[in-house]
Design an enzyme around this catalytic site. Sequence first.
Site, PDB file in Angstrom:
ATOM      1  N   VAL A  16       0.827  -1.206   0.000  1.00  0.00           N
ATOM      2  CA  VAL A  16       0.000   0.000   0.000  1.00  0.00           C
ATOM      3  C   VAL A  16       0.863   1.260   0.000  1.00  0.00           C
ATOM      4  CG1 VAL A  16      -0.248   0.429   2.499  1.00  0.00           C
ATOM      5  CG2 VAL A  16      -2.190   0.856   0.956  1.00  0.00           C
ATOM      6  N   SER A  17       2.165   1.120   0.245  1.00  0.00           N
ATOM      7  CA  SER A  17       3.058   2.269   0.379  1.00  0.00           C
ATOM      8  C   SER A  17       3.770   2.599  -0.929  1.00  0.00           C
ATOM      9  CB  SER A  17       4.115   2.006   1.462  1.00  0.00           C
ATOM     10  OG  SER A  17       5.150   2.976   1.399  1.00  0.00           O
ATOM     11  N   PRO A  18       3.556   3.805  -1.474  1.00  0.00           N
ATOM     12  CA  PRO A  18       4.303   4.187  -2.678  1.00  0.00           C
ATOM     13  C   PRO A  18       5.794   4.325  -2.416  1.00  0.00           C
ATOM     14  CG  PRO A  18       3.104   6.078  -1.801  1.00  0.00           C
ATOM     15  CD  PRO A  18       2.640   4.877  -1.031  1.00  0.00           C
TER      16      PRO A  18
END
Length: 209
Positions: free
Chosen positions: A12-14
């Site tokens: 979920v983390s760019p």
Amino acid sequence: MPDTVDWFFDVVSPFAYLQLEQFDKLPAGIAIRPRPVVLGAILNHCGQKGPAEIGSKRAFTYRHALFRAQQLGIAFRMPPAHPFNPIKALRLTIATGGSLDAVRAVFRHIWRDGHDVASPEGFAALCDAVGFPEGRTAVEQPAVKDALRHHTDEAIALGVFGVPTLAHKGELFWGEDATALFLQCLETDWLDTPEVRRVSSLPIGIQRG
């Protein structure tokens, strides 16, 4: 023997994607060991909100991720909605063998190509894109679910408070922009210098509530 470093991430983390895309520039002799975790569980444990749960911070975070991608020359496209439920995509990184290449394939489908992976159709497309169509059912295997819980519990026990985090010999390096700090500490005794020791043990002057 390679120097093994645990890399705690959530798809979920760019910023986890941006850090991953720079691993090929790490010095020889460093072996990155991917450790998928559920960021939401870590934030709940720490009593924190995620960046996307704070209105003004959400927009800034997306702009900053895009800026860093452009600055680094990394292909980047936000998925159609964020935050999204990452659980099945995280399990897929485990079901496909947990290698850095397998993890990279999942991240690129989300953050380079900008695809949805949370809907049933989106997740099925992800499985096909990474060449593992059986992932649709493999992610429901108890061993796969247990592995994700284990990695998350391990991260919490180590004191991980966000992703991405590199963990090496008891030290944690949080964030894509901490890669240079990690390398500095790997190559020198910077953490053992007087000023670093001083700021690492400062007393708390005031606490809220």
